[in-house]
Write a protein that holds these residues in place. Structure first.
Motif, short mmCIF file in Angstrom:
data_model
loop_
_atom_site.label_atom_id
_atom_site.label_comp_id
_atom_site.label_asym_id
_atom_site.label_seq_id
_atom_site.Cartn_x
_atom_site.Cartn_y
_atom_site.Cartn_z
N ARG A 31 -10.55 -4.12 -3.78
CA ARG A 31 -10.51 -3.33 -2.55
C ARG A 31 -9.78 -2.04 -2.89
NH1 ARG A 31 -8.97 -5.84 3.20
NH2 ARG A 31 -10.28 -4.10 3.86
N SER A 32 -10.37 -0.92 -2.63
CA SER A 32 -9.74 0.35 -2.94
C SER A 32 -10.25 1.42 -1.97
CB SER A 32 -10.05 0.77 -4.38
OG SER A 32 -11.45 0.87 -4.58
N ILE A 33 -9.53 2.52 -1.89
CA ILE A 33 -9.92 3.60 -0.98
C ILE A 33 -10.28 4.87 -1.73
CG2 ILE A 33 -8.61 2.70 0.99
CD1 ILE A 33 -6.39 4.71 0.29
N SER A 34 -10.33 4.78 -3.06
CA SER A 34 -10.70 5.94 -3.87
C SER A 34 -11.36 5.47 -5.15
CB SER A 34 -9.47 6.81 -4.18
OG SER A 34 -8.53 6.07 -4.94
N GLN B 23 -10.20 -1.43 5.68
CA GLN B 23 -9.83 -0.97 4.34
C GLN B 23 -8.61 -0.05 4.29
OE1 GLN B 23 -11.82 -2.45 2.24
NE2 GLN B 23 -11.96 -1.36 0.32
N SER B 24 -8.58 0.96 5.11
CA SER B 24 -7.54 1.98 5.03
C SER B 24 -6.19 1.52 5.57
CB SER B 24 -7.98 3.23 5.79
OG SER B 24 -8.19 2.93 7.16
N ALA C 172 -3.51 0.06 0.39
CA ALA C 172 -4.08 1.38 0.70
C ALA C 172 -2.97 2.32 1.17
CB ALA C 172 -5.16 1.24 1.77
N ASN D 81 -1.69 5.96 -0.53
CA ASN D 81 -1.48 7.21 0.21
C ASN D 81 -0.05 7.73 0.01
OD1 ASN D 81 -4.08 7.36 1.26
ND2 ASN D 81 -3.57 6.08 3.02
#
Length: 286
Positions: free
Chosen positions: A73-76, A100-101, A106, A110
Protein backbone atom coordinates in the motif's frame (compact mmCIF):
# COMPACT_ATOMS: atom_id res chain seq x y z
CA UNK A 1 -18.91 -53.72 -30.82
CA UNK A 2 -20.87 -50.77 -29.45
CA UNK A 3 -18.85 -50.98 -26.24
CA UNK A 4 -15.60 -50.71 -28.22
CA UNK A 5 -16.86 -47.68 -30.18
CA UNK A 6 -17.93 -45.92 -26.97
CA UNK A 7 -14.57 -46.63 -25.35
CA UNK A 8 -12.78 -45.35 -28.45
CA UNK A 9 -14.81 -42.12 -28.41
CA UNK A 10 -14.09 -41.62 -24.73
CA UNK A 11 -10.37 -42.10 -25.35
CA UNK A 12 -10.44 -39.60 -28.23
CA UNK A 13 -12.36 -37.03 -26.14
CA UNK A 14 -10.03 -37.59 -23.19
CA UNK A 15 -6.89 -37.29 -25.30
CA UNK A 16 -8.23 -34.19 -27.08
CA UNK A 17 -9.14 -32.55 -23.78
CA UNK A 18 -5.71 -33.32 -22.35
CA UNK A 19 -3.95 -31.86 -25.40
CA UNK A 20 -6.16 -28.75 -25.22
CA UNK A 21 -5.39 -28.25 -21.53
CA UNK A 22 -1.66 -28.65 -22.15
CA UNK A 23 -1.85 -26.13 -25.00
CA UNK A 24 -3.83 -23.61 -22.89
CA UNK A 25 -1.45 -24.05 -19.92
CA UNK A 26 1.58 -23.65 -22.17
CA UNK A 27 0.13 -20.50 -23.75
CA UNK A 28 -0.95 -18.91 -20.46
CA UNK A 29 2.43 -19.55 -18.86
CA UNK A 30 3.99 -17.02 -21.25
CA UNK A 31 1.76 -14.20 -19.99
CA UNK A 32 2.72 -14.58 -16.30
CA UNK A 33 -0.84 -13.83 -15.22
CA UNK A 34 -0.22 -14.95 -11.63
CA UNK A 35 2.75 -13.60 -9.62
CA UNK A 36 5.43 -16.17 -8.85
CA UNK A 37 7.47 -14.48 -6.16
CA UNK A 38 7.15 -13.37 -2.55
CA UNK A 39 4.36 -10.76 -2.28
CA UNK A 40 2.45 -9.88 0.86
CA UNK A 41 -0.49 -8.76 -1.31
CA UNK A 42 -1.32 -9.12 -5.01
CA UNK A 43 0.65 -6.54 -7.03
CA UNK A 44 -1.30 -3.88 -8.97
CA UNK A 45 -4.60 -4.83 -7.39
CA UNK A 46 -7.14 -3.20 -5.10
CA UNK A 47 -10.63 -3.19 -3.62
CA UNK A 48 -13.12 -1.02 -1.76
CA UNK A 49 -14.38 -1.70 1.76
CA UNK A 50 -17.93 -0.58 2.43
CA UNK A 51 -17.86 0.98 5.90
CA UNK A 52 -20.84 0.80 8.25
CA UNK A 53 -20.27 3.89 10.40
CA UNK A 54 -22.86 2.70 12.93
CA UNK A 55 -20.73 -0.33 13.80
CA UNK A 56 -17.25 1.07 13.13
CA UNK A 57 -17.01 4.20 15.23
CA UNK A 58 -15.34 7.30 13.83
CA UNK A 59 -15.01 6.18 10.19
CA UNK A 60 -17.50 7.72 7.78
CA UNK A 61 -15.84 7.04 4.44
CA UNK A 62 -15.57 3.85 2.39
CA UNK A 63 -12.02 2.60 2.29
CA UNK A 64 -10.16 2.55 -1.02
CA UNK A 65 -7.34 -0.02 -0.84
CA UNK A 66 -4.74 -0.49 -3.58
CA UNK A 67 -1.35 -2.15 -3.95
CA UNK A 68 1.55 -1.18 -6.18
CA UNK A 69 3.84 -3.38 -8.28
CA UNK A 70 5.62 -4.55 -5.11
CA UNK A 71 2.38 -5.53 -3.38
CA UNK A 72 2.61 -2.59 -0.95
CA UNK A 73 0.00 0.00 0.00
CA UNK A 74 1.59 3.29 -1.01
CA UNK A 75 0.62 6.80 -2.08
CA UNK A 76 3.50 7.46 -4.46
CA UNK A 77 5.77 5.69 -6.96
CA UNK A 78 8.81 4.06 -5.39
CA UNK A 79 10.72 4.46 -8.68
CA UNK A 80 10.66 8.25 -8.27
CA UNK A 81 11.91 8.51 -4.69
CA UNK A 82 15.41 8.94 -3.33
CA UNK A 83 14.65 7.39 0.08
CA UNK A 84 12.56 4.28 0.75
CA UNK A 85 11.06 3.15 4.05
CA UNK A 86 9.49 -0.31 4.45
CA UNK A 87 6.86 -1.12 7.08
CA UNK A 88 5.78 -4.57 8.30
CA UNK A 89 2.94 -5.32 10.71
CA UNK A 90 -0.53 -6.80 11.17
CA UNK A 91 -3.98 -5.34 10.63
CA UNK A 92 -3.16 -2.08 12.46
CA UNK A 93 -0.44 -1.53 9.86
CA UNK A 94 -2.46 -2.72 6.86
CA UNK A 95 -5.24 -0.32 7.99
CA UNK A 96 -7.80 -1.72 5.54
CA UNK A 97 -10.58 0.18 7.32
CA UNK A 98 -8.96 3.47 6.29
CA UNK A 99 -8.76 4.80 2.76
CA UNK A 100 -5.26 4.93 1.25
CA UNK A 101 -4.25 8.47 2.15
CA UNK A 102 -5.42 8.25 5.78
CA UNK A 103 -3.36 5.25 6.92
CA UNK A 104 -0.57 6.03 9.38
CA UNK A 105 2.17 4.90 6.92
CA UNK A 106 0.75 7.38 4.37
CA UNK A 107 0.69 10.15 6.99
CA UNK A 108 4.30 9.28 7.83
CA UNK A 109 5.32 9.66 4.18
CA UNK A 110 3.68 13.07 4.00
CA UNK A 111 5.50 14.06 7.18
CA UNK A 112 8.90 12.90 5.88
CA UNK A 113 8.62 14.88 2.67
CA UNK A 114 8.55 14.47 -1.12
CA UNK A 115 11.85 12.60 -1.42
CA UNK A 116 10.51 9.65 0.65
CA UNK A 117 8.48 6.59 -0.32
CA UNK A 118 6.87 4.57 2.46
CA UNK A 119 5.86 1.04 1.49
CA UNK A 120 3.17 -0.47 3.71
CA UNK A 121 3.53 -4.28 3.64
CA UNK A 122 1.18 -4.85 6.58
CA UNK A 123 -0.84 -8.06 6.49
CA UNK A 124 -3.73 -8.80 8.91
CA UNK A 125 -2.98 -11.47 11.51
CA UNK A 126 0.78 -11.39 11.09
CA UNK A 127 3.13 -11.66 14.07
CA UNK A 128 6.90 -11.58 14.52
CA UNK A 129 6.95 -15.16 13.15
CA UNK A 130 5.83 -13.78 9.79
CA UNK A 131 7.82 -10.53 9.92
CA UNK A 132 11.07 -12.52 9.97
CA UNK A 133 10.12 -14.17 6.67
CA UNK A 134 8.93 -10.89 5.14
CA UNK A 135 12.11 -9.13 6.23
CA UNK A 136 14.14 -11.80 4.46
CA UNK A 137 12.21 -12.12 1.21
CA UNK A 138 10.60 -8.71 0.58
CA UNK A 139 13.85 -6.81 1.16
CA UNK A 140 15.64 -9.11 -1.31
CA UNK A 141 13.72 -7.49 -4.15
CA UNK A 142 15.98 -5.45 -6.41
CA UNK A 143 13.69 -2.41 -6.19
CA UNK A 144 14.21 -2.36 -2.40
CA UNK A 145 17.97 -2.92 -2.39
CA UNK A 146 18.55 0.68 -1.27
CA UNK A 147 16.18 0.55 1.72
CA UNK A 148 17.94 1.73 4.89
CA UNK A 149 14.99 2.00 7.29
CA UNK A 150 12.41 -0.62 8.30
CA UNK A 151 9.58 -0.09 10.79
CA UNK A 152 7.80 -3.05 12.39
CA UNK A 153 4.60 -2.69 14.42
CA UNK A 154 4.15 -5.89 16.38
CA UNK A 155 3.21 -7.30 19.76
CA UNK A 156 -0.54 -7.86 20.03
CA UNK A 157 -0.73 -10.66 17.45
CA UNK A 158 2.17 -12.42 19.17
CA UNK A 159 0.42 -12.26 22.54
CA UNK A 160 -2.95 -13.31 21.13
CA UNK A 161 -1.37 -16.03 19.00
CA UNK A 162 0.38 -17.51 22.04
CA UNK A 163 -2.75 -17.36 24.21
CA UNK A 164 -4.90 -19.01 21.53
CA UNK A 165 -2.44 -21.82 20.80
CA UNK A 166 1.05 -21.83 22.26
CA UNK A 167 1.94 -24.85 20.11
CA UNK A 168 1.02 -23.18 16.83
CA UNK A 169 2.65 -19.90 17.83
CA UNK A 170 5.97 -21.50 18.74
CA UNK A 171 6.19 -24.58 16.52
CA UNK A 172 4.34 -23.82 13.26
CA UNK A 173 6.38 -25.20 10.34
CA UNK A 174 8.00 -22.69 8.00
CA UNK A 175 5.84 -23.56 4.94
CA UNK A 176 2.69 -22.85 6.95
CA UNK A 177 4.09 -19.53 8.20
CA UNK A 178 4.94 -18.56 4.62
CA UNK A 179 1.38 -19.19 3.46
CA UNK A 180 0.16 -16.70 6.08
CA UNK A 181 2.97 -14.17 5.62
CA UNK A 182 2.56 -13.92 1.83
CA UNK A 183 -0.36 -13.74 -0.59
CA UNK A 184 1.91 -15.17 -3.29
CA UNK A 185 4.91 -17.50 -3.18
CA UNK A 186 7.46 -18.59 -5.78
CA UNK A 187 6.42 -21.73 -7.65
CA UNK A 188 9.29 -23.63 -6.08
CA UNK A 189 7.45 -23.48 -2.73
CA UNK A 190 4.25 -25.02 -4.14
CA UNK A 191 3.13 -28.63 -4.76
CA UNK A 192 3.44 -29.49 -8.46
CA UNK A 193 -0.29 -29.27 -9.24
CA UNK A 194 -0.51 -25.79 -7.69
CA UNK A 195 2.16 -24.50 -10.06
CA UNK A 196 -0.14 -24.73 -13.08
CA UNK A 197 -1.53 -21.42 -14.31
CA UNK A 198 -4.98 -22.96 -14.81
CA UNK A 199 -5.07 -24.03 -11.16
CA UNK A 200 -3.98 -20.57 -10.01
CA UNK A 201 -6.60 -18.86 -12.17
CA UNK A 202 -9.34 -21.15 -10.88
CA UNK A 203 -8.22 -20.51 -7.30
CA UNK A 204 -8.15 -16.76 -7.87
CA UNK A 205 -11.63 -16.84 -9.45
CA UNK A 206 -12.97 -18.71 -6.42
CA UNK A 207 -11.39 -16.16 -4.05
CA UNK A 208 -12.70 -13.22 -6.07
CA UNK A 209 -16.24 -14.60 -6.04
CA UNK A 210 -16.08 -15.24 -2.30
CA UNK A 211 -14.57 -11.80 -1.68
CA UNK A 212 -17.24 -10.06 -3.79
CA UNK A 213 -20.08 -11.56 -1.75
CA UNK A 214 -18.45 -11.39 1.68
CA UNK A 215 -16.08 -8.42 1.94
CA UNK A 216 -18.69 -5.70 2.25
CA UNK A 217 -19.77 -6.92 5.67
CA UNK A 218 -16.39 -8.23 6.81
CA UNK A 219 -15.32 -5.26 8.96
CA UNK A 220 -18.74 -4.90 10.54
CA UNK A 221 -18.90 -8.62 11.30
CA UNK A 222 -15.42 -8.55 12.80
CA UNK A 223 -16.34 -5.73 15.19
CA UNK A 224 -19.57 -7.50 16.14
CA UNK A 225 -17.69 -10.77 16.76
CA UNK A 226 -15.16 -9.02 19.02
CA UNK A 227 -17.96 -7.41 21.04
CA UNK A 228 -19.72 -10.75 21.32
CA UNK A 229 -16.57 -12.54 22.46
CA UNK A 230 -15.95 -9.86 25.10
CA UNK A 231 -19.43 -10.40 26.55
CA UNK A 232 -18.87 -14.17 26.68
CA UNK A 233 -15.37 -13.97 28.18
CA UNK A 234 -14.62 -14.46 31.84
CA UNK A 235 -12.46 -11.85 33.53
CA UNK A 236 -9.42 -13.39 35.19
CA UNK A 237 -7.40 -11.92 38.04
CA UNK A 238 -4.00 -13.17 36.91
CA UNK A 239 -2.37 -13.75 33.54
CA UNK A 240 -1.29 -17.27 32.57
CA UNK A 241 2.43 -18.04 32.52
CA UNK A 242 3.80 -16.16 29.51
CA UNK A 243 7.47 -17.06 29.96
CA UNK A 244 7.69 -19.51 27.04
CA UNK A 245 5.87 -17.16 24.69
CA UNK A 246 7.96 -14.16 25.74
CA UNK A 247 11.17 -16.15 25.23
CA UNK A 248 10.04 -17.01 21.70
CA UNK A 249 9.11 -13.39 21.04
CA UNK A 250 12.51 -12.23 22.28
CA UNK A 251 14.19 -14.81 20.04
CA UNK A 252 12.30 -13.44 17.02
CA UNK A 253 13.21 -9.85 17.85
CA UNK A 254 16.87 -10.79 18.29
CA UNK A 255 16.80 -12.51 14.90
CA UNK A 256 15.29 -9.43 13.25
CA UNK A 257 17.92 -7.17 14.81
CA UNK A 258 20.67 -9.51 13.61
CA UNK A 259 19.38 -9.51 10.03
CA UNK A 260 18.97 -5.74 10.07
CA UNK A 261 22.61 -5.33 11.12
CA UNK A 262 23.72 -7.69 8.34
CA UNK A 263 21.83 -5.60 5.79
CA UNK A 264 22.90 -2.31 7.42
CA UNK A 265 19.30 -1.35 7.95
CA UNK A 266 17.99 0.92 10.68
CA UNK A 267 15.31 -1.16 12.39
CA UNK A 268 12.59 0.60 14.40
CA UNK A 269 10.03 -1.31 16.49
CA UNK A 270 6.67 0.38 17.09
CA UNK A 271 4.28 -0.61 19.86
CA UNK A 272 0.68 -1.40 18.92
CA UNK A 273 -1.59 1.60 18.78
CA UNK A 274 -4.02 1.85 21.70
CA UNK A 275 -6.87 4.28 22.12
CA UNK A 276 -7.42 5.26 25.74
CA UNK A 277 -8.30 8.22 27.89
CA UNK A 278 -9.94 8.60 31.30
CA UNK A 279 -13.69 8.02 31.19
CA UNK A 280 -13.58 6.75 27.61
CA UNK A 281 -17.02 7.05 26.02
CA UNK A 282 -18.92 3.77 25.85
CA UNK A 283 -19.44 4.00 22.09
CA UNK A 284 -15.65 4.21 21.61
CA UNK A 285 -15.02 0.92 23.37
CA UNK A 286 -14.78 -2.30 21.35
Amino acid sequence: MKHNKLLKRLLIVGASSFILLVFVEFTLSFFQLIPSDYYTMTPNSGFTWKIDSKEITGIHQDSEVSFDALGARSISKYQDKEHKVVIFGGSTTACFALTQSKTWPALLENKLGPSYWVGNFGRPGNSSNHHILQFEHILNKEALSNVHTVLIMQGVNDLVGYLISSEQYINSPKPKLKRIAFQHLPDGNLPFYKKFTLYKLARRAKKNISFYFNHRDYLTKTVQDIKSLKKQSNIIDTLPNLKTGLNHYEKNITQLIKRAKEKRINLIFITQATMWKPNLEKNMRI
